[in-house]
Design a protein around this motif. Structure first.
Motif, PDB file in Angstrom:
ATOM      1  N   VAL A 267      -2.440   9.286 -37.667  1.00  0.00           N
ATOM      2  CA  VAL A 267      -2.407   8.707 -39.014  1.00  0.00           C
ATOM      3  C   VAL A 267      -3.813   8.274 -39.421  1.00  0.00           C
ATOM      4  CG1 VAL A 267      -1.489   6.826 -40.429  1.00  0.00           C
ATOM      5  CG2 VAL A 267       0.002   8.020 -38.829  1.00  0.00           C
ATOM      6  N   ALA A 268      -4.547   7.683 -38.504  1.00  0.00           N
ATOM      7  CA  ALA A 268      -5.910   7.250 -38.800  1.00  0.00           C
ATOM      8  C   ALA A 268      -6.797   8.452 -39.126  1.00  0.00           C
ATOM      9  CB  ALA A 268      -6.484   6.476 -37.620  1.00  0.00           C
TER      10      ALA A 268
ATOM     11  N   SER B 268      -0.147  -1.660 -41.201  1.00  0.00           N
ATOM     12  CA  SER B 268       1.293  -1.481 -40.973  1.00  0.00           C
ATOM     13  C   SER B 268       1.976  -2.816 -40.705  1.00  0.00           C
ATOM     14  CB  SER B 268       1.539  -0.511 -39.824  1.00  0.00           C
ATOM     15  OG  SER B 268       1.107  -1.071 -38.604  1.00  0.00           O
TER      16      SER B 268
ATOM     17  N   LEU C  32      -3.242   7.128 -48.781  1.00  0.00           N
ATOM     18  CA  LEU C  32      -1.939   6.763 -48.231  1.00  0.00           C
ATOM     19  C   LEU C  32      -0.822   7.256 -49.145  1.00  0.00           C
ATOM     20  CD1 LEU C  32      -0.478   5.136 -46.012  1.00  0.00           C
ATOM     21  CD2 LEU C  32      -0.783   3.120 -47.424  1.00  0.00           C
TER      22      LEU C  32
ATOM     23  N   VAL D  50      -5.106   1.075 -39.201  1.00  0.00           N
ATOM     24  CA  VAL D  50      -3.730   1.533 -39.381  1.00  0.00           C
ATOM     25  C   VAL D  50      -2.757   0.491 -38.843  1.00  0.00           C
ATOM     26  CG1 VAL D  50      -2.036   3.269 -38.652  1.00  0.00           C
ATOM     27  CG2 VAL D  50      -4.315   3.975 -39.375  1.00  0.00           C
TER      28      VAL D  50
ATOM     29  N   MET E 152       2.569   2.695 -44.923  1.00  0.00           N
ATOM     30  CA  MET E 152       1.890   2.871 -43.639  1.00  0.00           C
ATOM     31  C   MET E 152       2.922   2.957 -42.506  1.00  0.00           C
ATOM     32  SD  MET E 152      -1.231   3.246 -42.470  1.00  0.00           S
ATOM     33  CE  MET E 152      -2.419   2.414 -43.490  1.00  0.00           C
TER      34      MET E 152
ATOM     35  N   ALA F  11      -0.674   6.404 -34.026  1.00  0.00           N
ATOM     36  CA  ALA F  11      -1.602   5.762 -34.955  1.00  0.00           C
ATOM     37  C   ALA F  11      -2.915   6.530 -35.051  1.00  0.00           C
ATOM     38  CB  ALA F  11      -1.849   4.321 -34.538  1.00  0.00           C
TER      39      ALA F  11
END
Length: 133
Positions: free
Chosen positions: A59-60, A74, A89, A70, A45, A56
């Motif tokens: 990534v989310a 992390s 992931l 997220v 992550m 973020a």
């Protein structure tokens, strides 16, 4: 762990495998990929966050979770991510670590850049008031 032979990397579930390029990777490519692959969901992550410049939200959106999730994963907060999130992931990280995926992405970006340059070159005569067609 020695993953220099293709059989070991292919049979070991912990070794990173790119489904698209696993058959084409040489042993040195597999060892490079394994060396760059972060171990554990927290490291993966963090790797994704670093690769997307700490965004973020991006990534989310890629993983299909909330931004708060997220950030929590992390930092290593319990509970660990569920099976669906772990698979998503791992898939995203392998896509960023696989040497073949990286070269394919670079080739596609070069093609896109050339395509945009050609389109821009075609637009220039029209913008200058060239002959009507």
């Amino acid at each position: 762990m020695d993953i220099s032979s293709p059989g070991i990397a292919r049979n070991n579930k912990k070794a990173p495998r790119c489904e698209r390029h696993d058959a084409f990777l040489r042993p040195e490519d597999q060892s490079e990929s394994a060396a760059r692959f972060p171990a554990g969901y927290q490291a993966q992550m963090t790797f994704l966050l670093a690769n997307y410049a700490g965004n973020a939200a991006a990534v989310a959106a890629l993983l299909g979770v909330r931004v708060r999730t997220v950030h929590r994963h992390s930092r290593g907060w319990p509970p660990p991510p569920g099976l669906r999130l772990r698979r998503a992931l791992r898939h995203r990280v392998v896509d960023l670590v696989c040497p073949r995926c990286l070269s394919d992405r670079a080739v596609e970006e070069a093609r896109q850049t050339k395509r945009e340059a050609r389109r821009a070159a075609r637009r220039i005569p029209r913008e200058r008031g060239g002959p009507d067609r």
